[in-house]
Design a protein around this motif. Structure first.
Motif, PDB file in Angstrom:
ATOM      1  N   ILE A  68       0.967  -1.610   0.055  1.00  0.00           N
ATOM      2  CA  ILE A  68       0.206   0.088  -0.167  1.00  0.00           C
ATOM      3  C   ILE A  68       0.901   1.296  -0.099  1.00  0.00           C
ATOM      4  O   ILE A  68       1.535   1.132   0.399  1.00  0.00           O
ATOM      5  CB  ILE A  68      -0.706  -0.152   0.876  1.00  0.00           C
ATOM      6  N   PRO A  69       0.296   2.455  -0.105  1.00  0.00           N
ATOM      7  CA  PRO A  69       1.003   3.819  -1.016  1.00  0.00           C
ATOM      8  C   PRO A  69       1.019   4.507   1.196  1.00  0.00           C
ATOM      9  O   PRO A  69      -0.132   4.126   2.324  1.00  0.00           O
ATOM     10  CB  PRO A  69       0.321   4.289  -1.670  1.00  0.00           C
TER      11      PRO A  69
ATOM     12  N   GLY B 159      -4.375   2.872   2.701  1.00  0.00           N
ATOM     13  CA  GLY B 159      -3.618   2.074   1.846  1.00  0.00           C
ATOM     14  C   GLY B 159      -4.374   1.399   1.293  1.00  0.00           C
ATOM     15  O   GLY B 159      -4.870   0.851   0.623  1.00  0.00           O
ATOM     16  N   SER B 160      -5.046   2.651  -0.009  1.00  0.00           N
ATOM     17  CA  SER B 160      -5.843   2.179  -1.311  1.00  0.00           C
ATOM     18  C   SER B 160      -4.634   2.922  -1.801  1.00  0.00           C
ATOM     19  O   SER B 160      -4.191   4.085  -1.404  1.00  0.00           O
ATOM     20  CB  SER B 160      -6.706   3.018  -0.964  1.00  0.00           C
ATOM     21  N   TYR B 166      -6.770   9.572   0.494  1.00  0.00           N
ATOM     22  CA  TYR B 166      -6.422  10.448   1.051  1.00  0.00           C
ATOM     23  C   TYR B 166      -6.990  11.357   2.141  1.00  0.00           C
ATOM     24  O   TYR B 166      -5.872  11.736   2.653  1.00  0.00           O
ATOM     25  CB  TYR B 166      -4.605   9.920   0.666  1.00  0.00           C
ATOM     26  N   GLU B 167      -7.657  12.285   1.016  1.00  0.00           N
ATOM     27  CA  GLU B 167      -7.177  14.073   1.173  1.00  0.00           C
ATOM     28  C   GLU B 167      -9.148  13.351   2.160  1.00  0.00           C
ATOM     29  O   GLU B 167     -10.325  12.646   1.945  1.00  0.00           O
ATOM     30  CB  GLU B 167      -8.004  14.021   0.241  1.00  0.00           C
ATOM     31  N   ARG B 168      -9.188  13.522   3.564  1.00  0.00           N
ATOM     32  CA  ARG B 168     -10.110  12.950   4.512  1.00  0.00           C
ATOM     33  C   ARG B 168     -11.367  13.896   3.884  1.00  0.00           C
ATOM     34  O   ARG B 168     -11.429  15.061   4.090  1.00  0.00           O
ATOM     35  CB  ARG B 168      -9.762  12.679   6.251  1.00  0.00           C
ATOM     36  N   PRO B 169     -12.395  13.420   4.238  1.00  0.00           N
ATOM     37  CA  PRO B 169     -13.514  14.899   2.909  1.00  0.00           C
ATOM     38  C   PRO B 169     -14.217  14.798   4.517  1.00  0.00           C
ATOM     39  O   PRO B 169     -13.728  14.291   5.376  1.00  0.00           O
ATOM     40  CB  PRO B 169     -14.597  13.388   2.876  1.00  0.00           C
ATOM     41  N   SER B 170     -14.105  16.654   4.224  1.00  0.00           N
ATOM     42  CA  SER B 170     -14.794  16.834   5.715  1.00  0.00           C
ATOM     43  C   SER B 170     -16.070  17.026   4.846  1.00  0.00           C
ATOM     44  O   SER B 170     -16.659  17.147   3.877  1.00  0.00           O
ATOM     45  CB  SER B 170     -14.197  18.460   5.251  1.00  0.00           C
TER      46      SER B 170
END
Lengths: 332, 757
Positions: A68-69, B159-160, B166-170
């Protein structure tokens, strides 16, 4: 005959003199890309045209065990110079016998593209960084080939000193050029040694440089860190604190070169230092950098095209006069 | 340039060490297992269990992972609260499913059913189980629908290989935020209102309008009960203050959470993070009363300076429970500094080390508080003071504190065991010599420590350190008496059996009838038996080719004589492969006694010139196989010659074993005899090849003998050495069938032969 020799020598000297000096470059190793004013100014002053930016690590998912990255970069601003994404592959990823290297190459390629798209940049090369071992070299070299295949982009890699010393055992990565990491030579310890650069250790490795079958660029350290000891044991490692800050602080008393004892318990930059702790600062001086460049210059088969300083950070570059970077590349 | 740069400091977060150099040395001490096995003081004895993550640990928290804990710490409480609220309207397992399981599709579809009034497969499915129209059920599911929208922003999705993830939705939908706040304002049911309040706080926290969380909190905090939801919300405000670099305020708020919400103590301690001395002083100044000040010292003591924290808390409120856990940390860290290796083998040296290691100020502080008797658990202070005095070598004083502790302490299983252990340690530490009286006094505790405690499954009580320490201490006491046997028994020494008289003395001791009780205990804890000693003598006799002795020693053993070799110890192959020999089908398995008896028979036959070649070869194989290179290494892996072949051979006993292991001289002697008695070239070829194997082994053993660290060896190519055996085989016996077998099986020889020179 004698005259011929003199002419030949002159020709060699002249041709050496005309050969361009290596370009200055930097690694950018933070998870948010946003240059400070000082960082931008330095890049402009040194006419830096190319930056290596760490995009992400590849690790293993604790849940699935699949690659994973890890901590991908976020571009807060768009880079204005040519960039090369760097991907650090944790060795454990390639240790797994069943790792699907082709799939991993596609995933890395796609992930880099996604980041490029979001940042609005295009890239001409990708660098893979991996402390590969005898057990993982086959997978790592295949990953380079596969990434080359999918990305149709020039792939370069880093190499470490031990990989250069034992090419028969460690293999040679299938890349057009590689960057020699000339640092992280020792272990962290309470002794007088410097884990970032140790001339004695380096000397054990450099003899093989001239016969390494790849053109090597050079990466040199400009970072420093503070090691905190309590009862002889290392309890913390903090980067980006200058020795000056410790030396000028009344809570510390200098014991010897780079070593300080903590006089009063206190907090500094979010770390607690307890009375009686011992602090060691490992840093790289201008003299160290010039010495490193000189040694490398004597042993490398070809002149490096680039000298890449690790890493671009206001705190690191504050330590040096800007002329130092130019002086260093002029050693080659 | 430099000066200019230095004017402005900006410390940015970066990955600590770059380009693949990722080391976390701070946690490299072996984890809590290390502390558990180096300690005699069990914090759980008196400290409230809720403080256990804050016990001294080489990790961040003792036996806890702050990240995992953060995600699940309130699960039970949430399910319990809703189960109480919903009563009989919904089965507990369904409540649990909706709250903790992957219920988002179900919740979303039920929401669609509520808004559209049209049944769908999910509403139909659930209608069969619960009454979807029941008021509380409907309120629960509608609440959950909104809460799950907020959760999308609060739960990370790492982990995707999709960068967007990776940008957590606000929660940036202002209408949604307003909807939640309105729900809070409009709801009259106090249970639901409290939860909408928390969800509104949470949503603001995960939105781009974080400061609104502060405004909303300020406006409403007096209208909500001070329950765990309140303190969770309060912790959000601490997080926002931290982000805004209001470190002093943030830390002050975390200290309130630490004090008021036990499930969040670990989270608060993890986030409490003064940047500098000024922050810390400013936080202290914010404290409104002594209780709040004590909480700040309580959280600060975990991080840094337990003594100072205790002093301050004690002055503010001697009955505070924070000092309990801080005391356990002081005691645990004091005992960790003690070096239990008895490296200079003297009691004086050991005591000096103890005195030098212990913090005098810590001993004095604990004593002072114990003496003043003002805490809420005076027995805890008395017991700790006793132990600290014991560590400081004040044994009589220690005993008086243990007496005081015993009088008032609650008599739990753990406290009784703890007191007994500390008293035992104190008594043993006080001894300068050991005689019958001391042995008698020690016996019950030693039996308890060595035999009774290990029988019980107990992963709380820390007694294992005392097991090892007491053996070392007793061994040292016996060395004072020059009692080498007891010294060896309590602390095995690798060289003890090198000396023949010591060996005989131990045999006499172990076989002695009518042992005293202490001697019986000693025999029970000693890991060497009489059988082991005879086996050791038999093995040495075999290596020395004193086969009659070997047979005689083995006959005295009960177990060793019947030990079977894994492979046939008389086999000699072209390739050495002990695993293959172990796997190969064997018509007959050989015991140690069979082995030496057969050697004896073969030697007799050789002596009588009976089938001399075959017997010499078999004898060569037998002596070859009991070296490191053969298939019968087990022979030298007995309990006395126990070090395995991969150790460093630092001490002399190991070196002796090493010499035994690699010595092929006996095998060479028999292979040479085989060659001398061979009757044809096939036999001669075989003997030469076997000799070459021994020559090869000697070459490699000698070549690397003096290398202290093979990692420093330069890379080198295979040494294609022409051993004498190879030369002879090539030059004189190339016409034999055996020669062709070797060519087929031994690439090394084949390479040598094909070499032009």
């Amino acid at each position: 005959m004698k005259l011929l020799r003199v002419i030949l020598l002159l020709f060699i000297v002249l041709s050496c003199k005309n050969e361009p000096k290596p370009a200055i470059s930097f690694y950018y190793w933070k998870t948010r890309y946003a240059l400070t004013t000082q960082e931008s100014k330095l890049l402009t002053a040194l006419k830096v045209q190319h930056l290596y930016i760490r995009y992400f690590d590849v690790g293993l998912s604790p849940q699935t065990g699949l690659p994973i990255p890890v901590s991908p970069i976020l571009f807060v601003e768009k880079p204005t110079l040519q960039i090369t994404p760097v991907v650090y592959i944790q060795n454990k990823v390639l240790l797994n016998k069943n790792v699907n290297v082709s799939l991993l190459a596609q995933q890395i390629h796609s992930f880099i593209n996604q980041i490029n798209k979001r940042a609005g940049v295009s890239v001409k090369s990708i660098q893979l960084d991996c402390d590969w071992t005898e057990n993982t070299k086959v997978h790592f070299f295949k990953l380079i080939e596969q990434l080359q295949h999918f990305s149709k982009t020039k792939i370069t890699s880093t190499v470490r000193l031990h990989q250069v010393k034992y090419p028969e055992k460690m293999g040679v990565p299938p890349v057009a050029e590689a960057t020699l990491m000339y640092y992280n030579m020792g272990v962290l310890s309470i002794k007088n040694t410097n884990s970032i650069y140790d001339k004695d250790i380096a000397n054990k490795y450099v003899n093989r440089l001239h016969s390494y079958p790849k053109n090597l660029n050079v990466a040199l350290p400009i970072y420093s860190w503070v090691i905190q000891f309590r009862n002889g044991k290392i309890i913390s490692l903090t980067s980006k604190i200058s020795e000056k800050k410790i030396a000028n602080n009344k809570n510390y008393s200098k014991k010897k070169e780079h070593f300080y004892s903590v006089l009063n318990s206190h907090y500094l930059e979010g770390v607690f230092y307890k009375k009686g702790d011992l602090i060691k600062i490992e840093t790289i001086s201008e003299e160290n950098l010039l010495e490193m460049a000189k040694i490398l210059s004597n042993h490398l088969q070809t002149k490096p095209k680039e000298v890449v300083f690790y890493d671009l950070d206001e705190q690191n570059i504050n330590t040096y006069e800007k002329e130092v970077f130019t002086k260093v590349v002029h050693q080659f | 340039m430099k000066k200019k740069f230095l004017q402005k400091w900006y410390i940015s977060f970066s990955i600590l060490i770059g380009l693949g150099y990722g080391l976390i040395y701070a946690c490299a001490d072996g984890g809590d297992w290390g502390i558990f096995y180096q300690s005699n003081y069990t914090p759980e004895t008196f400290v409230d269990n809720t403080y256990s993550p804050l016990f001294l640990s080489s990790d961040i928290f003792y036996n806890e992972d702050p990240i995992n804990n953060n995600e699940t710490v309130f699960n039970d409480e949430i399910v319990s609260d809703w189960t109480k609220y919903l009563g009989s309207t919904m089965p507990a397992k369904d409540i649990s499913f909706f709250l903790l399981d992957s219920s988002s599709t179900d919740v979303s579809k039920i929401h669609t059913y509520y808004t559209s009034k049209k049944a769908n497969p999910f509403s139909i499915k659930w209608s069969k189980k619960i009454n979807l129209e029941e008021t509380k059920t409907k309120a629960f599911l509608e609440f959950l629908y909104l809460a799950q929208q907020v959760e999308k922003a609060s739960v990370a999705n790492y982990g995707s290989w999709v960068y967007d993830n990776y940008e957590r939705p606000s929660v940036n939908n202002e209408k949604f935020l307003a909807l939640l706040e309105n729900k809070y304002n409009a709801t009259t049911d106090t249970f639901l209102k409290n939860r909408y309040w928390f969800q509104t706080m949470k949503a603001y926290f995960y939105s781009n309008y974080r400061t609104k969380a502060l405004t909303f909190f300020k406006k409403t905090e007096n209208q909500v009960p001070k329950n765990n939801l309140y303190y969770r919300a309060l912790a959000y405000t601490a997080g926002i203050q931290y982000k805004q670099k209001n470190f002093a305020l943030s830390n002050y708020i975390y200290s309130i959470v630490f004090a008021q919400c036990k499930p969040m103590q670990m989270i608060a301690a993890h986030n409490f993070h003064p940047q500098n001395e000024t922050d810390w002083q400013a936080s202290l100044a914010m404290a409104k009363n002594n209780e709040e000040k004590a909480a700040l010292w309580g959280i600060q003591g975990y991080y840094v300076d337990e003594e100072k924290a205790i002093e301050n808390i004690y002055a503010l409120n001697p009955k505070s429970e924070y000092i309990d856990y801080l005391l356990s940390r002081i005691v645990n860290s004091a005992e960790l500094k003690i070096d239990n290796s008895f490296k200079d083998k003297s009691l004086t040296g050991y005591r000096k080390m103890c005195k030098d290691s212990i913090s005098k100020s810590a001993v004095a502080l604990v004593q002072k508080i114990a003496d003043e008797n003002k805490t809420h658990k005076p027995y805890m202070w008395n017991m700790a003071s006793g132990y600290m005095q014991s560590l400081a070598c004040n044994y009589n004083k220690a005993e008086t504190y243990f007496d005081l502790a015993e009088k008032t302490m609650p008599k739990t299983d753990l406290s009784i065991k703890q007191l007994r252990l500390l008293r035992f340690i104190n008594y043993l530490s006080s001894l300068d010599k050991i005689g019958a009286a001391e042995e008698k006094k020690l016996l019950p505790d030693l039996n308890w420590l060595y035999f009774e405690l290990p029988q019980k499954e107990d992963n709380i009580f820390r007694y294992q350190n005392a097991v090892n320490w007491s053996k070392m201490y007793i061994a040292t006491l016996f060395s004072v008496n020059n009692n080498t046997i007891m010294n060896e028994i309590f602390n095995r020494n690798g060289n003890y059996y090198d000396d023949a008289s010591s060996l005989e003395a131990m045999k006499t001791f172990l076989s002695k009838p009518n042992k005293t009780e202490f001697e019986t205990l000693a025999t029970k804890i000693y890991s060497v038996t009489l059988d082991d000693i005879y086996e050791y003598q038999a093995v040495l006799a075999t290596y020395n080719n004193k086969i009659d002795d070997a047979i005689s020693y083995l006959q005295k053993t009960e177990k060793a004589k019947n030990t079977l070799f894994y492979g046939n110890p008389f086999n000699g192959k072209i390739q050495d492969c002990h695993d293959c020999d172990h796997l190969a089908k064997q018509k007959r398995k050989y015991s140690y006694l069979d082995f030496v008896t057969l050697i004896k028979e073969m030697q007799t036959k050789v002596k009588n010139n009976e089938d001399a070649f075959a017997n010499n070869i078999l004898l060569g194989n037998a002596f070859y196989n009991i070296t490191y290179y053969g298939n019968a290494r087990i022979f030298y892996q007995g309990n006395i010659l126990q070090k395995n072949e991969f150790s460093n051979y630092d001490d002399s006993s190991d070196k002796r074993l090493y010499q035994l292991m690699i010595d092929c001289s006996k095998a060479t002697q028999y292979y040479q005899a085989a060659f001398n008695t061979a009757t044809d070239d096939e036999q001669r070829a075989k003997a030469q090849y076997m000799l070459a194997k021994c020559q090869r082994n000697d070459f490699y053993s000698n070549k690397y003998e003096d290398v202290s660290n093979t990692w420093y060896l330069d890379e080198e190519k295979v040494n294609f050495i022409a051993w004498d055996g190879f030369k002879n085989l090539k030059n004189k016996y190339a016409h034999t069938a055996f020669y062709n077998d070797v060519i087929r099986e031994c690439g090394y020889f084949k390479t040598y032969v094909s070499h032009k020179n």
